[in-house]
Motif scaffolding. Structure first.
Motif: not given
Length: 113
Positions: A36-61
């Protein structure tokens, strides 16, 4: 399994160990890791697991997401990474084997500045 330690400056705010396939990060109250900080977008990023590997993706923050001090749109996570979102830092470790079976917990992180 991931271990995520959320910090603000030198203060640890929360630790999360999870084996979820998708972890949402943002100011939205429905985020898995809510910051809860104004420097952070409401939907800022996701971490996903795909085929056993993890990825971070910015959601156009608005202010972007840094992985190991480099601005990213999407990038793979290795064993130990540092994600910067606004003034907050997330230390991410990929737990394997015996580490992953010790103390599994899923929770929602709610953080106020």
């Amino acid at each position: 399994m991931l271990k995520i330690v959320l910090m603000l400056k030198h203060t640890e705010l929360k630790t999360l160990e999870t084996d979820k396939d998708t972890i949402t990060i943002g100011r939205n109250t429905n985020s898995d890791i809510q910051i809860n900080n104004l420097g952070v977008s409401k939907k800022h990023a996701t971490i996903t697991r795909q085929n056993g590997s993890y990825f971070i993706e910015d959601l156009n923050s608005t202010n972007g997401t840094l992985l190991n001090n480099e601005r990213i749109t999407k990038a793979g996570l290795s064993g130990k990474d540092v994600i910067s979102i606004g003034k907050h830092t997330l230390f991410v470790s990929v737990l394997e084997g015996r580490e992953a079976t010790q103390g599994i917990s899923e929770s929602t992180i709610k953080i106020n500045p």
